[in-house]
Design a protein around this motif. Structure first.
Motif, short mmCIF file in Angstrom:
data_model
loop_
_atom_site.label_atom_id
_atom_site.label_comp_id
_atom_site.label_asym_id
_atom_site.label_seq_id
_atom_site.Cartn_x
_atom_site.Cartn_y
_atom_site.Cartn_z
N GLY A 1 41.05 33.62 32.64
CA GLY A 1 40.69 35.00 32.33
C GLY A 1 39.65 35.11 31.23
O GLY A 1 39.59 34.29 30.32
N PHE A 2 38.83 36.15 31.33
CA PHE A 2 37.84 36.49 30.30
C PHE A 2 38.04 37.96 29.96
O PHE A 2 37.97 38.83 30.82
N ALA B 1 40.25 42.34 32.60
CA ALA B 1 39.85 40.93 32.61
C ALA B 1 39.05 40.61 33.86
O ALA B 1 39.21 41.24 34.90
N ALA B 2 38.18 39.64 33.71
CA ALA B 2 37.51 39.02 34.85
C ALA B 2 38.04 37.61 34.95
O ALA B 2 38.07 36.87 33.95
N TYR B 3 38.52 37.23 36.13
CA TYR B 3 39.11 35.92 36.31
C TYR B 3 38.19 35.02 37.14
O TYR B 3 37.68 35.43 38.19
N LEU C 1 37.35 22.99 46.19
CA LEU C 1 37.15 23.52 47.54
C LEU C 1 36.22 24.73 47.53
O LEU C 1 35.32 24.85 48.36
N THR C 2 36.45 25.64 46.60
CA THR C 2 35.62 26.84 46.49
C THR C 2 35.88 27.49 45.14
O THR C 2 36.88 27.22 44.47
N GLU C 3 34.97 28.37 44.73
CA GLU C 3 35.06 29.04 43.43
C GLU C 3 34.54 30.47 43.58
O GLU C 3 33.56 30.71 44.26
N PHE C 4 35.23 31.42 42.94
CA PHE C 4 34.81 32.81 43.03
C PHE C 4 35.40 33.58 41.85
O PHE C 4 36.17 33.03 41.04
N GLY C 5 35.04 34.85 41.73
CA GLY C 5 35.51 35.69 40.63
C GLY C 5 36.34 36.87 41.12
O GLY C 5 36.14 37.36 42.24
N LEU C 6 37.27 37.31 40.29
CA LEU C 6 38.10 38.48 40.58
C LEU C 6 38.14 39.37 39.34
O LEU C 6 38.35 38.88 38.23
#
Length: 239
Positions: free
Chosen positions: A119-120, A146-148, A161-166
């Motif tokens: 988290g940010f 928060a941005a995760y 495998l993969t990376e993304f933001g929420l």
């Protein structure tokens, strides 16, 4: 007389070809210079901290291999930390991941994929008040958006495998919170949006998965599979 008695004994001791070589106890022999294999040692139990190291790219050989089947979601463990450098905690929820989530230490060896969320901190959202069950004290939790950052890694190899933001912006206060310090006021990030995490994970790792299966019994699943098989056959006849 003594010389004749000692000579055969010395010859026998110096003869290498006819002397038996210790083996593994079952009558087998081991070639000269070879070390007999040590007995298998029991594996140490797999811990949450062991799987958390996967988030840094370290593979965990005691975890299950990831098959990468597009019609089947992986056995998933969700780990969350509030910021870089914090300790990961488990946040897998059967409300979202049902029978393919990993929830307890007894299931850790079945883990195929670890979702690592960091988290940010975002903007202040609201102050949540909690009444103590032991006295009349009021505790306050300052809630921040928060941005995760989400990284999905193979548990056994640590492969990304993969990376993304929420983004998590819900200002709903948690039902409970454990205040760990001596003060009566703490701050916390909004929990990650698990429904969005599920949607992203299925879209990226299991795009052919039918989410209706989570709410069906065995007979209904077999009927659904039969229908899908017929549909696939018709499609193959009419490409």
């Amino acid at each position: 007389m003594r010389a004749f008695l000692l000579l055969p004994l010395l010859l026998t001791a110096c003869t290498g070809g006819d002397a038996p070589i210790p083996g593994d106890g079952d009558g087998d022999t081991v070639a000269p210079g070879t070390v007999a294999p040590a007995p298998d040692e029991p594996q140490a139990p797999l811990r949450l901290s062991d799987l958390a190291e996967t988030c840094d790219g370290a593979g965990e050989p005691r975890a299950a291999p990831y098959p990468g089947t597009p019609a089947e979601p992986p056995r998933l463990l969700v780990l969350v930390r509030d910021s870089v450098g914090d300790t990961y905690t488990s946040s897998t929820s059967d409300l979202y991941f049902r029978d393919w989530g990993v929830y307890s230490s007894s299931d850790y060896p079945d883990t195929e994929v670890v979702a690592c969320l960091t988290g940010f901190e975002g903007a202040f959202l609201r102050a949540c008040e909690f009444e103590s069950s032991r006295d009349d004290s009021t505790y306050v939790l300052d809630l921040y958006g928060a941005a995760y950052n989400v990284r999905l890694r193979e548990a056994q190899t640590g492969t990304l495998l993969t990376e993304f933001g929420l983004d998590a912006t819900s200002d709903q206060c948690p039902l409970f919170h454990t205040f760990t310090g001596d003060g009566q006021r703490e701050r916390s990030l909004v929990n990650p949006p698990m429904d969005d995490l599920k949607d992203e994970l299925l879209a990226r790792l299991a795009p052919d998965y039918d989410t209706r299966r989570e709410f069906m019994d065995d007979d209904e699943i077999r009927e659904l599979d039969s229908i899908n098989a017929v549909v696939d056959s018709l499609r193959s006849l009419n490409p």
